[in-house]
Design a protein around this motif. Structure first.
Motif, PDB file in Angstrom:
ATOM      1  N   UNK A 234       0.835  -1.192   0.000  1.00 45.14           N
ATOM      2  CA  UNK A 234       0.000   0.000   0.000  1.00 45.14           C
ATOM      3  C   UNK A 234       0.875   1.248   0.000  1.00 45.14           C
ATOM      4  N   UNK A 235       0.472   2.243  -0.762  1.00 43.69           N
ATOM      5  CA  UNK A 235       1.188   3.523  -0.766  1.00 43.69           C
ATOM      6  C   UNK A 235       0.716   4.318   0.449  1.00 43.69           C
ATOM      7  N   UNK A 236       1.599   4.522   1.416  1.00 46.45           N
ATOM      8  CA  UNK A 236       1.220   5.186   2.659  1.00 46.45           C
ATOM      9  C   UNK A 236       1.410   6.692   2.611  1.00 46.45           C
ATOM     10  N   UNK A 237       2.313   7.162   1.760  1.00 43.84           N
ATOM     11  CA  UNK A 237       2.550   8.601   1.681  1.00 43.84           C
ATOM     12  C   UNK A 237       3.157   8.935   0.324  1.00 43.84           C
ATOM     13  N   UNK A 238       2.950  10.160  -0.120  1.00 46.44           N
ATOM     14  CA  UNK A 238       3.465  10.629  -1.404  1.00 46.44           C
ATOM     15  C   UNK A 238       4.134  11.975  -1.199  1.00 46.44           C
ATOM     16  N   UNK A 239       5.351  12.087  -1.687  1.00 49.74           N
ATOM     17  CA  UNK A 239       6.087  13.357  -1.614  1.00 49.74           C
ATOM     18  C   UNK A 239       6.454  13.779  -3.034  1.00 49.74           C
ATOM     19  N   UNK A 240       5.920  14.898  -3.494  1.00 49.88           N
ATOM     20  CA  UNK A 240       6.196  15.410  -4.840  1.00 49.88           C
ATOM     21  C   UNK A 240       7.238  16.515  -4.723  1.00 49.88           C
TER      22      UNK A 240
ATOM     23  N   UNK B  62      16.005   5.859   4.481  1.00 48.90           N
ATOM     24  CA  UNK B  62      17.105   6.698   4.960  1.00 48.90           C
ATOM     25  C   UNK B  62      18.258   6.800   3.966  1.00 48.90           C
ATOM     26  N   UNK B  63      18.104   6.223   2.763  1.00 45.23           N
ATOM     27  CA  UNK B  63      19.147   6.336   1.736  1.00 45.23           C
ATOM     28  C   UNK B  63      19.214   7.778   1.247  1.00 45.23           C
ATOM     29  N   UNK B  64      20.389   8.268   0.891  1.00 47.22           N
ATOM     30  CA  UNK B  64      20.508   9.649   0.390  1.00 47.22           C
ATOM     31  C   UNK B  64      19.573   9.889  -0.785  1.00 47.22           C
ATOM     32  N   UNK B  65      18.979  11.078  -0.825  1.00 49.84           N
ATOM     33  CA  UNK B  65      18.072  11.414  -1.914  1.00 49.84           C
ATOM     34  C   UNK B  65      18.854  11.687  -3.191  1.00 49.84           C
ATOM     35  N   UNK B  66      18.371  11.155  -4.304  1.00 47.24           N
ATOM     36  CA  UNK B  66      19.025  11.354  -5.591  1.00 47.24           C
ATOM     37  C   UNK B  66      18.903  12.814  -6.024  1.00 47.24           C
ATOM     38  N   UNK B  67      19.892  13.291  -6.767  1.00 49.31           N
ATOM     39  CA  UNK B  67      19.925  14.691  -7.204  1.00 49.31           C
ATOM     40  C   UNK B  67      18.688  15.057  -8.010  1.00 49.31           C
ATOM     41  N   UNK B  68      18.212  14.130  -8.844  1.00 47.49           N
ATOM     42  CA  UNK B  68      17.096  14.428  -9.738  1.00 47.49           C
ATOM     43  C   UNK B  68      15.813  13.712  -9.310  1.00 47.49           C
ATOM     44  N   UNK B  69      15.668  13.496  -8.001  1.00 46.12           N
ATOM     45  CA  UNK B  69      14.465  12.857  -7.482  1.00 46.12           C
ATOM     46  C   UNK B  69      13.252  13.768  -7.695  1.00 46.12           C
ATOM     47  N   UNK B  70      12.181  13.217  -8.260  1.00 41.15           N
ATOM     48  CA  UNK B  70      10.986  14.009  -8.578  1.00 41.15           C
ATOM     49  C   UNK B  70       9.775  13.625  -7.724  1.00 41.15           C
TER      50      UNK B  70
ATOM     51  N   UNK C 217       8.986  17.719  -7.481  1.00 35.44           N
ATOM     52  CA  UNK C 217       8.991  18.531  -8.691  1.00 35.44           C
ATOM     53  C   UNK C 217       7.690  18.262  -9.449  1.00 35.44           C
ATOM     54  N   UNK C 218       6.788  19.239  -9.408  1.00 35.96           N
ATOM     55  CA  UNK C 218       5.465  19.069 -10.012  1.00 35.96           C
ATOM     56  C   UNK C 218       5.525  18.888 -11.522  1.00 35.96           C
ATOM     57  N   UNK C 219       6.648  19.236 -12.148  1.00 38.24           N
ATOM     58  CA  UNK C 219       6.756  19.066 -13.598  1.00 38.24           C
ATOM     59  C   UNK C 219       6.644  17.598 -13.995  1.00 38.24           C
ATOM     60  N   UNK C 220       7.021  16.706 -13.102  1.00 39.77           N
ATOM     61  CA  UNK C 220       6.932  15.277 -13.410  1.00 39.77           C
ATOM     62  C   UNK C 220       5.508  14.751 -13.299  1.00 39.77           C
ATOM     63  N   UNK C 221       4.567  15.607 -12.869  1.00 38.37           N
ATOM     64  CA  UNK C 221       3.156  15.224 -12.809  1.00 38.37           C
ATOM     65  C   UNK C 221       2.330  16.003 -13.830  1.00 38.37           C
TER      66      UNK C 221
END
Length: 324
Positions: A22-28, A101-109, A30-34
């Motif tokens: 189940x998807x428990x949470x969503x973090x956007x 807890x993994x580092x966030x990718x530079x281009x994470x959307x 960069x809105x351009x990817x939506x």
């Protein structure tokens, strides 16, 4: 652009790591990817949060996760899911499974937090599904599912559900799809009256094939890219279908074809089929089949549809009635 084997590698990874969660949470981020989700970020969050992923399906290069509505199915098909989360990889899109807890990718959307789950041996699975896209040609969006026109499953995966997102309904089936019909493909090829490679690249005729695998399949089938499709006999069509299928299965075994760090599976690993390419990118190098048969014929690069075709003119002689 990633082709069918690269997208299928991602689908298989998602099917293993995401199905049933189940998807428990969503973090956007960069809105351009939506941008393909026309109702905006908050509507996207509302549709995805709380939904359970029941399967991951692919048709051609289109990929979607079937969502089970937490409030129950809204489909006209009894007890069937009604929506899907589509992911379009574009030029550089990646779907990665990561620890929170993994580092966030530079281009994470977009970042989806998944419910807890364990592998078959009891090992906890990572809880983040991350959409990373350097060039922002890809994206994610939620869409309704509709019945397939032929009553068959929408694509590879998805069990037996005869449902497909509207945005993928115009795409033809691909050779790895159990519902693909070589006979139907042959009839449509004969009617099209175009060149063979143009037909192979036509996603409305046969899906999932791009420039790389078209060249590889044509080399394997010993057929020239300019062969007129209306001259193909049924054995010719079966030969090219078999070549496409074999090439793609070999690419899948190698994890796809990665020329740079952009095309990776859900664990971030690159495929290595590029090492085994027989035609694509080998201009000026000996044709390996000719070498094995005692000849020295160099592979050629020819301009085709604002891109390149790679071939061996001994193995793939140009037909007199060639079409561009």
């Amino acid at each position: 652009m990633p082709e069918l084997p690269e997208v299928e590698v991602v689908r298989r990874g998602l099917a293993r790591w995401v199905t049933g969660r189940t998807v428990e949470d969503v973090d956007v981020l960069d809105a351009r990817s939506l941008r393909r989700h026309v109702h905006g970020v908050e509507d996207f969050r509302g549709n995805v949060t709380g939904a359970r992923v029941t399967d991951v399906v692919r048709r051609g290069k289109f990929l979607w996760m079937i969502l089970e509505d937490p409030d129950g199915p809204r489909s006209a098909l009894a007890a069937a899911p009604s929506t899907a989360l589509m992911a379009h990889l574009g030029m550089s899109g990646q779907l990665l499974i990561e620890e929170p807890d993994a580092p966030l990718e530079k281009h994470l959307k977009v970042r989806l937090r998944l419910s807890a789950a364990s592998d078959a041996d009891g090992t906890p699975l990572p809880a983040d599904l991350r959409f990373v896209d350097q060039r922002i040609f890809g994206g994610m969006f939620v869409t309704d599912l509709e019945p397939t026109t032929d009553g068959r499953p929408g694509g590879l995966g998805g069990g037996s559900l005869p449902l497909i997102p509207r945005q993928a309904a115009h795409i033809a089936r691909d050779p790895l799809d159990p519902a693909f019909s070589a006979e139907s493909f042959h009839r449509r090829l004969r009617e099209r009256k175009t060149s063979l490679k143009r037909a192979l690249l036509d996603q409305g005729l046969i899906s999932g094939i791009g420039n790389i695998y078209a060249d590889e399949a044509l080399w394997a089938a010993r057929m020239h890219y300019a062969r007129p499709t209306d001259t193909l006999r049924r054995p010719d069509t079966l030969r090219i279908v078999e070549a496409v299928t074999t090439v793609m299965r070999r690419a899948l075994e190698a994890g796809g074809t990665s020329f740079d760090s952009l095309y990776v599976n859900v664990n971030g690993a690159s495929g290595y089929f590029a090492r085994d390419l027989e035609a694509y990118g080998r201009a000026g190098q000996p044709c390996r089949r000719c070498l094995s048969e005692g000849r020295t014929t160099l592979m050629r690069r020819e301009a085709f549809m604002n891109r390149s075709s790679f071939l061996c003119l001994f193995c793939q002689p140009r037909p007199r009635n060639a079409r561009a």
